[in-house]
Design a protein around this motif. Structure first.
Motif, PDB file in Angstrom:
ATOM      1  N   VAL A 135     145.294  24.006 -38.272  1.00 17.30           N
ATOM      2  CA  VAL A 135     144.425  23.842 -39.436  1.00 17.30           C
ATOM      3  C   VAL A 135     142.992  23.611 -38.968  1.00 17.30           C
ATOM      4  O   VAL A 135     142.047  24.250 -39.438  1.00 17.30           O
ATOM      5  N   SER A 136     142.855  22.714 -38.002  1.00 20.94           N
ATOM      6  CA  SER A 136     141.525  22.353 -37.517  1.00 20.94           C
ATOM      7  C   SER A 136     140.821  23.547 -36.866  1.00 20.94           C
ATOM      8  O   SER A 136     139.661  23.848 -37.173  1.00 20.94           O
ATOM      9  N   GLN A 169     133.786  15.216 -40.446  1.00 26.27           N
ATOM     10  CA  GLN A 169     133.779  15.891 -41.756  1.00 26.27           C
ATOM     11  C   GLN A 169     135.191  16.252 -42.213  1.00 26.27           C
ATOM     12  O   GLN A 169     135.556  16.067 -43.370  1.00 26.27           O
ATOM     13  N   LEU A 170     135.959  16.757 -41.269  1.00 27.02           N
ATOM     14  CA  LEU A 170     137.321  17.171 -41.598  1.00 27.02           C
ATOM     15  C   LEU A 170     138.143  15.962 -42.017  1.00 27.02           C
ATOM     16  O   LEU A 170     138.879  15.983 -43.003  1.00 27.02           O
ATOM     17  N   ARG A 171     137.963  14.883 -41.272  1.00 29.13           N
ATOM     18  CA  ARG A 171     138.701  13.659 -41.557  1.00 29.13           C
ATOM     19  C   ARG A 171     138.367  13.130 -42.954  1.00 29.13           C
ATOM     20  O   ARG A 171     139.256  12.750 -43.726  1.00 29.13           O
ATOM     21  N   GLU A 172     137.072  13.160 -43.289  1.00 24.83           N
ATOM     22  CA  GLU A 172     136.648  12.683 -44.609  1.00 24.83           C
ATOM     23  C   GLU A 172     137.275  13.514 -45.724  1.00 24.83           C
ATOM     24  O   GLU A 172     137.774  12.979 -46.714  1.00 24.83           O
ATOM     25  N   TYR A 201     147.896  16.427 -39.850  1.00 23.86           N
ATOM     26  CA  TYR A 201     147.979  17.824 -40.285  1.00 23.86           C
ATOM     27  C   TYR A 201     146.874  18.693 -39.693  1.00 23.86           C
ATOM     28  O   TYR A 201     147.003  19.910 -39.662  1.00 23.86           O
ATOM     29  N   ALA A 202     145.805  18.056 -39.217  1.00 26.08           N
ATOM     30  CA  ALA A 202     144.716  18.841 -38.615  1.00 26.08           C
ATOM     31  C   ALA A 202     145.213  19.609 -37.410  1.00 26.08           C
ATOM     32  O   ALA A 202     144.749  20.700 -37.106  1.00 26.08           O
ATOM     33  N   ARG A 203     146.180  19.031 -36.712  1.00 29.75           N
ATOM     34  CA  ARG A 203     146.665  19.668 -35.487  1.00 29.75           C
ATOM     35  C   ARG A 203     147.942  20.477 -35.713  1.00 29.75           C
ATOM     36  O   ARG A 203     148.522  20.997 -34.781  1.00 29.75           O
ATOM     37  N   ARG A 204     148.363  20.538 -36.959  1.00 30.62           N
ATOM     38  CA  ARG A 204     149.569  21.341 -37.233  1.00 30.62           C
ATOM     39  C   ARG A 204     149.205  22.802 -37.452  1.00 30.62           C
ATOM     40  O   ARG A 204     148.081  23.134 -37.799  1.00 30.62           O
ATOM     41  N   LEU A 214     141.271  21.685 -49.102  1.00 37.86           N
ATOM     42  CA  LEU A 214     140.601  21.182 -47.894  1.00 37.86           C
ATOM     43  C   LEU A 214     139.646  22.254 -47.354  1.00 37.86           C
ATOM     44  O   LEU A 214     138.493  21.977 -47.013  1.00 37.86           O
ATOM     45  N   GLN A 215     140.120  23.476 -47.297  1.00 36.89           N
ATOM     46  CA  GLN A 215     139.264  24.578 -46.835  1.00 36.89           C
ATOM     47  C   GLN A 215     138.071  24.760 -47.761  1.00 36.89           C
ATOM     48  O   GLN A 215     136.947  24.990 -47.312  1.00 36.89           O
ATOM     49  N   LEU A 216     138.346  24.627 -49.065  1.00 35.92           N
ATOM     50  CA  LEU A 216     137.273  24.736 -50.053  1.00 35.92           C
ATOM     51  C   LEU A 216     136.170  23.720 -49.761  1.00 35.92           C
ATOM     52  O   LEU A 216     134.982  24.039 -49.762  1.00 35.92           O
ATOM     53  N   HIS A 217     136.604  22.491 -49.456  1.00 36.07           N
ATOM     54  CA  HIS A 217     135.636  21.426 -49.188  1.00 36.07           C
ATOM     55  C   HIS A 217     134.849  21.668 -47.921  1.00 36.07           C
ATOM     56  O   HIS A 217     133.670  21.383 -47.836  1.00 36.07           O
ATOM     57  N   MET A 218     135.523  22.160 -46.918  1.00 36.50           N
ATOM     58  CA  MET A 218     134.857  22.351 -45.635  1.00 36.50           C
ATOM     59  C   MET A 218     133.930  23.565 -45.665  1.00 36.50           C
ATOM     60  O   MET A 218     132.847  23.543 -45.103  1.00 36.50           O
ATOM     61  N   LEU A 219     134.367  24.631 -46.338  1.00 37.07           N
ATOM     62  CA  LEU A 219     133.598  25.881 -46.301  1.00 37.07           C
ATOM     63  C   LEU A 219     132.475  25.912 -47.342  1.00 37.07           C
ATOM     64  O   LEU A 219     131.547  26.701 -47.228  1.00 37.07           O
TER      65      LEU A 219
END
Lengths: 468, 249
Positions: free
Chosen positions: B99-100, B122-125, B136-139, B156-161
């Motif tokens: 995922v990460s 950022q990902l953690r937040e 799950y970041a490492r899954r 999650l992708q929506l938030h990051m992208l």
């Protein structure tokens, strides 16, 4: 756009560096007893070895060329120069290695790899070691790491003689016999009882001269309770003359010992890779193979493990990537010949651009191997309609008290997955490379970082231009 | 009309031999949230795929304009880079890709290069906000994820992208009440940014409860059968699609 539609012109320049033939010495092409004697004389073989070579040549002449695998018709033994010795003596210091040889290794990243990750480097330039170094701390543990010729003159000469080509006898097949006759270079490693070598030992083999065959011999003995990780990396420049690699690897894992043997092979696309690797494992011992096959025109490669001692175990993790004009026949064999032994074979193969990838496995469970377990899993990925992938598993179980499983899967990259990744802004080429890298991930995980990166780069290099 | 962020003009879409959309027009302005409702088989997901450029969904007539550029012939990655995002109804599993690593690569493709520490923070937040376990970041992406976990991973992708226009295809389907609430809160957080637009495809209304809705469109049998404000959602909630199905024939 051009880059996208061309599959053949992958930039392999990094791997295709070739020096002018600076060989001091070359044997005539073709194979005769005189030639083998001359080779033996030049190498200063002990008498037994000279006789061994001549005997092997006889066997070679009697055995037929294997006809059950990919065609090796393109191979003309009369044209193979069997022995090419670089114009330099063995070096212990990097600084003393001649500049042109050095820059070749520099381009392949060896000194840096050594500095960071490796305990020692035995880099084979053509058929002889030009650079051999074992870090002090490893030597101080009593670990022996010699080029094979030196091992025959060392205090370990008897040990070498006792083991040499006993696991892979010259009678095994035609190319084992050839190896017995003309072997040259390679490594001998002995890890004494209960010594755990923390950092991996590495040897890097490479062919340079046009038409030169390579017949290096690797003999590793890991004594009781000891532990070793040995890495063999291969890369060669590309030529138009058929090249042959018929190396031989013999691994002895003693009681309670453990050996991991990792390889990434990236031979040039004209190479016939007819390599034989075999391990025997004593009671409670562990043998782990990690094997990546990317290069060569034709490969026959099935590392074999004989689980001779009770509770011994083996694990084989392999990946094969067959591209245009490649026919890679790879796999693994295991013989369970003691109770409660276990084996796990896990392979992935990728074929593309008309490449042929065949997975061949053999699991033999003897009548005395009660309570043994074996699992074979092979997954294949075909990247287009012109490529081919086959699975040929053989299972021979002689006891009812054994648990043997096999699963095989053949698939393609799904358009849906590609679309999914693309919908996040990833290009089609990158998306496909990510999916293929992901497919290979369980193999890269087994490799030291440096090699995992190299493997990923190889995959990316192969994937480049796969859309068109 | 020229101010629309996304401008769909008379869109006809075919899948294999069958035309699914028979001339859909729809405009979404910057910062607006639109809801697309309709019975099963109306062509809602088809619209989402066609907007994103799925190769099996062929535009036979009409045009798609995004940020003043015509995009209906662009590849999906180009549309994504322009700021379009589709949250999949059935996200795909990609073994061996974490995922990460996936999100980071996607961000880099958009020219966003974060330091690893900054990225991880950022990902953690974002994961905390969506109540996704940090492991799950490492899954591997979506591999072994439950239906709800896959949907959360999409948000999650929506938030990051941070796309300027997100299409959410049935993001609430198959989720339990708690998961809907979490996902809905995630979407609400995205919506807070005044510049970001949403097209929420749904046949239920649970996800809409905590969201502000500007416009509602009802798609029936490949045509827009009705349009209105947020109140249209309530009307459909009360009486279903039946009235519109008749109207569209």
């Amino acid at each position: 756009m051009e880059e996208k539609t061309r599959v053949d012109d992958i930039d392999r320049s990094m791997y295709d560096i070739r020096n002018e033939d600076r060989d001091a010495y070359r044997l005539g092409a073709g194979l005769t007893p005189e030639l083998v004697e001359q080779l033996s004389r030049e190498k200063g073989d002990p008498d037994w070895m000279r006789e061994f070579r001549l005997k092997s040549l006889e066997i070679y002449n009697q055995l037929p060329v294997p006809d059950w695998g990919p065609s090796i018709e393109g191979l003309d033994m009369d044209k193979i120069v069997t022995y090419v010795r670089p114009n330099t003596k063995m070096q212990g210091e990097w600084s003393e290695v001649p500049q042109d040889i050095k820059s070749t290794f520099d381009a392949l990243g060896i000194p840096e790899a050594e500095r960071k990750y490796l305990a020692g480097v035995g880099a084979q330039y053509d058929s002889e070691l030009v650079y051999h170094n074992l870090r002090k701390e490893v030597a101080e543990q009593g670990v022996v790491y010699l080029d094979f010729e030196s091992s025959l003159r060392s205090e370990y000469a008897d040990m070498v003689r006792e083991h040499f080509m006993t696991l892979v006898p010259p009678t095994d097949h035609k190319f084992a016999a050839l190896h017995g006759a003309v072997w040259s270079g390679g490594s001998f490693v002995y890890v004494p009882k209960n010594v755990e070598v923390e950092i991996p030992l590495q040897s890097y083999f490479r062919l340079n001269a046009k038409g030169a065959g390579q017949f290096e011999h690797t003999l590793i003995i890991v004594d009781e309770g000891a532990k070793l990780h040995f890495i063999e990396g291969c890369s060669a420049p590309r030529y138009n003359v058929a090249n042959l690699h018929a190396g031989c690897v013999e691994l002895f894992v003693r009681k309670g010992a453990s050996l991991r043997y990792s390889t990434i092979e990236n031979w040039s696309r004209n190479m016939y890779n007819l390599n034989t690797k075999r391990a025997t494992v004593a009671e409670g011992g562990t043998m782990e193979w990690v094997s990546g096959s990317f290069g060569s025109h034709v490969s026959y490669l099935y590392p074999m493990t004989i689980l001779r001692g009770e509770k011994s175990r083996m694990e084989f993790t392999g990946i094969t990537f067959a591209g245009h004009d490649q026919n890679l026949d790879t796999g693994a064999k295991v013989v369970h010949s003691a109770p409660n032994t276990s084996s796990y074979i896990n392979t992935k193969s990728i074929s593309k651009g008309g490449g042929v990838s065949t997975f061949r496995s053999a699991v033999v469970v003897g009548a005395n191997a009660k309570g043994s377990r074996s699992a074979v899993s092979c997954q294949s990925l075909m990247l287009d309609d012109i490529s081919r992938s086959d699975t040929i598993p053989a299972i021979d179980v002689r006891t009812p008290d054994a648990d043997v499983g096999h699963e095989a899967q053949i698939g393609r990259i799904s358009d849906e997955s590609v679309f999914y990744l693309m919908s996040r802004g990833i290009s089609e080429e990158e998306a496909r490379a990510m999916i293929v890298s992901g497919f290979a991930d369980n193999v890269s995980k087994e490799l030291p970082m440096e090699y995992a990166i190299e493997m990923n780069n190889l995959i990316r290099m192969e994937m480049k231009g796969s859309i068109g | 009309m020229s101010e629309a962020l996304l401008d769909i003009r008379n869109l006809h879409v075919r899948v294999e031999d069958k035309e699914i959309l028979h001339g859909v027009s729809l405009q979404i302005g910057p910062g607006e949230t639109h809801v697309l409702m309709g019975p099963n088989g109306a062509g809602k997901s088809t619209l989402g795929y066609a907007l994103m450029g799925h190769p099996r969904y062929i535009v036979t007539e009409g045009e798609i304009w995004f940020k003043g550029e015509r995009i209906d012939t662009e590849s999906p990655d180009k549309r994504a880079k322009a700021g379009l995002f589709l949250s999949f109804q059935a996200p795909l599993e990609v073994p061996g890709l974490t995922v990460s690593a996936f999100i980071r690569t996607a961000m880099e493709q958009r020219g966003e290069h974060l330091r690893i520490a900054q990225y991880n923070r950022q990902l953690r937040e974002a994961m905390d906000l969506l109540q996704i376990d940090p492991s799950y970041a490492r899954r591997d992406l979506n591999v072994g994820f439950s239906g709800g976990e896959k949907k959360k991973a999409e948000i999650l992708q929506l938030h990051m992208l941070k796309p300027s226009m997100a299409i959410l295809d049935e993001t609430d389907s198959g989720l339990d009440v708690d998961a809907v609430r979490t996902v809905s809160a995630g979407v609400a957080a995205f919506q807070k940014d005044q510049e970001r637009s949403l097209l929420i495809i749904t046949h239920s209304t649970r996800i809409l409860e905590s969201l502000h809705v500007d416009h509602t469109h009802v798609l029936v049998e490949g045509r827009i059968a009705a349009e209105g404000g947020a109140d249209l959602v309530d009307a459909i909630n009360a009486s279903g699609f039946e009235a519109y199905e008749k109207k569209s024939v």
